[in-house]
Design an enzyme around this catalytic site. Sequence first.
Site, PDB file in Angstrom:
ATOM      1  N   CYS A  30      16.951   1.040  -3.203  1.00 22.03           N
ATOM      2  CA  CYS A  30      15.693   0.286  -3.387  1.00 22.03           C
ATOM      3  C   CYS A  30      15.678  -0.437  -4.740  1.00 22.03           C
ATOM      4  O   CYS A  30      15.588   0.197  -5.785  1.00 22.03           O
ATOM      5  CB  CYS A  30      14.533   1.281  -3.264  1.00 22.03           C
ATOM      6  SG  CYS A  30      12.944   0.674  -3.824  1.00 22.03           S
ATOM      7  N   CYS A  33      12.627   0.111  -6.897  1.00 19.78           N
ATOM      8  CA  CYS A  33      12.649   1.483  -7.431  1.00 19.78           C
ATOM      9  C   CYS A  33      13.478   1.542  -8.711  1.00 19.78           C
ATOM     10  O   CYS A  33      13.112   2.207  -9.679  1.00 19.78           O
ATOM     11  CB  CYS A  33      13.260   2.459  -6.420  1.00 19.78           C
ATOM     12  SG  CYS A  33      12.329   2.611  -4.892  1.00 19.78           S
TER      13      CYS A  33
END
Length: 107
Positions: A30, A33
């Site tokens: 991600c 993230c």
Amino acid sequence: MSHQVTDANFSEEVLSSDKPVIVDFWAEWCGPCRMVGPVIDEIGEEYAEQVKVVKLDVENNPATAMKYGITSIPAIYVFKDGEVAQQTVGAKPKAALVKEFAEYLQA
């Protein structure tokens, strides 16, 4: 670097904590993230007296992610007294996160 938690120790590390816990639900793949990760680490260092900051990799710990209905990441939850007290989803700048979680970061 923030402390990593797993399905196995989530209850002990987060739900049983005597101070609020910010949990960063994330995954290696991600991009957002990875952008917010260092920001969460900084908050954890700066506010170590007030909160505990941990990270949970949703890929490796699907039971906890499912239990809390994590469908979008990064998802940043604040747990207080074993309950979800606040949550936000998506990468945000540090100032926005500090403002959002201000009541848990005050001494």
